[in-house]
Design a protein around this motif. Structure first.
Motif, PDB file in Angstrom:
ATOM      1  N   ALA A   9       0.839  -1.194   0.000  1.00 14.00           N
ATOM      2  CA  ALA A   9       0.000   0.000   0.000  1.00 14.00           C
ATOM      3  C   ALA A   9       0.874   1.245   0.000  1.00 14.00           C
ATOM      4  N   SER A  35      -1.077  -3.651   2.227  1.00 16.16           N
ATOM      5  CA  SER A  35      -2.466  -3.240   2.069  1.00 16.16           C
ATOM      6  C   SER A  35      -3.305  -3.749   3.233  1.00 16.16           C
ATOM      7  N   LEU A  69       2.435   4.702  -3.725  1.00 16.36           N
ATOM      8  CA  LEU A  69       1.135   4.413  -3.132  1.00 16.36           C
ATOM      9  C   LEU A  69       0.395   3.435  -4.033  1.00 16.36           C
ATOM     10  N   ASN A  70       0.224   2.211  -3.552  1.00 12.59           N
ATOM     11  CA  ASN A  70      -0.463   1.168  -4.330  1.00 12.59           C
ATOM     12  C   ASN A  70       0.095   1.051  -5.751  1.00 12.59           C
ATOM     13  N   GLN A  89      -7.948   8.078  -3.934  1.00  9.89           N
ATOM     14  CA  GLN A  89      -7.398   6.935  -3.201  1.00  9.89           C
ATOM     15  C   GLN A  89      -7.055   7.199  -1.744  1.00  9.89           C
ATOM     16  N   ALA A 167      -8.397   3.812  -0.367  1.00  6.74           N
ATOM     17  CA  ALA A 167      -7.418   2.741  -0.190  1.00  6.74           C
ATOM     18  C   ALA A 167      -6.532   3.016   1.017  1.00  6.74           C
ATOM     19  N   ILE A 168      -6.282   4.305   1.281  1.00  5.97           N
ATOM     20  CA  ILE A 168      -5.394   4.712   2.380  1.00  5.97           C
ATOM     21  C   ILE A 168      -6.072   5.825   3.173  1.00  5.97           C
ATOM     22  N   THR A 199      -9.062  -0.742   4.049  1.00  8.24           N
ATOM     23  CA  THR A 199      -8.315   0.513   3.956  1.00  8.24           C
ATOM     24  C   THR A 199      -7.070   0.458   4.833  1.00  8.24           C
ATOM     25  N   THR A 200      -5.951   0.862   4.287  1.00 11.84           N
ATOM     26  CA  THR A 200      -4.707   0.978   5.041  1.00 11.84           C
ATOM     27  C   THR A 200      -4.749   2.270   5.853  1.00 11.84           C
TER      28      THR A 200
END
Length: 230
Positions: A9, A35, A69-70, A89, A167-168, A199-200
């Motif tokens: 992540a 992640s 990032l990802n 994201q 995602a973060i 979600t990280t």
């Protein structure tokens, strides 16, 4: 059949940032976070916690090194592209909160879905559900942000950050104005919602009592050594 390795992540490589040559600098030889992991970062005032979060959010660009990032090379993007990536994201809750004072609570939350291109009826229903779970009474949803207490504003800010299911999630001292009961309820909702969305979470706080909510912990002093939280 060969399984492809999972993309971290967050991955930092030889990261360097300073405001002026010869002044204080933040140096991170390496940092990797998988992640879905939740990382608690602690450190004294002036240790660079907020600077690190600004770098991860793409608000600040490093002097040297890499931020991934990802799988996206954040350090190579223009300011406009970094803004787009953050909107799509990354959920961000900083100490300043950045709520728009004249907008209602609900409209402040819905701003994140608007910028992420997700302004739908489902987004509104999800916003209402988040506000309910975070303890914001329905009677407050049409009140302007300026009418809320600091603790209430913090809950609006976290709902706004979580709404697009980022995602973060990056959080800088989001519980500083809450009493212990509301703080614990806040943490449980935030982390359970993050788990639901895979979600990280990067969470910074001076409150050592919150460390128990996190399996991964990091002291800012460790960053100079290069670490992989585990």
């Amino acid at each position: 059949m060969t399984t492809k390795p999972k993309i971290p992540a967050i991955e930092l490589k030889q990261l360097l940032f300073y405001y002026q040559a010869g002044s204080w600098q933040l140096s991170v030889p390496s940092l990797t976070l998988a992640s879905g992991q939740h990382l608690f970062i602690r450190g004294a005032s002036g240790s660079g916690k907020t600077t690190l979060l600004n770098l991860l959010a793409g608000i600040t660009k490093p002097v040297a090194g890499e931020i991934w990032l990802n799988g996206t090379a954040l350090h190579t993007l223009s300011a406009g592209k970094r803004d787009q990536l953050r909107a799509s994201q990354v959920g961000v809750v900083f100490q300043q909160l950045n709520l728009i004072s004249y907008l209602s609570v609900l409209d402040n939350v819905l701003l994140s879905s608007h910028f992420a291109g997700q302004a739908t009826v489902d987004a509104r229903l999800r916003a209402e559900a988040l506000l309910t779970r975070l303890g914001l009474a329905k009677a407050l949803w049409q009140a302007s942000a300026s009418q809320l207490s600091v603790g209430q504003q913090q809950r609006v800010a976290i709902a706004r950050a979580l709404l697009p299911q980022p995602a973060i999630l990056i959080a800088d001292e989001p519980t500083s104005a809450l009493d212990s009961d509301n703080r614990d309820a806040f943490m449980q909702v935030m982390l359970s919602e993050a788990d639901r969305c895979h979600t990280t979470v990067i969470f910074v706080s001076h409150d050592s009592a919150l460390q128990g909510y996190f399996k991964q912990k990091l002291d800012m002093q460790q960053l100079a050594e290069g670490v992989k939280p585990c």
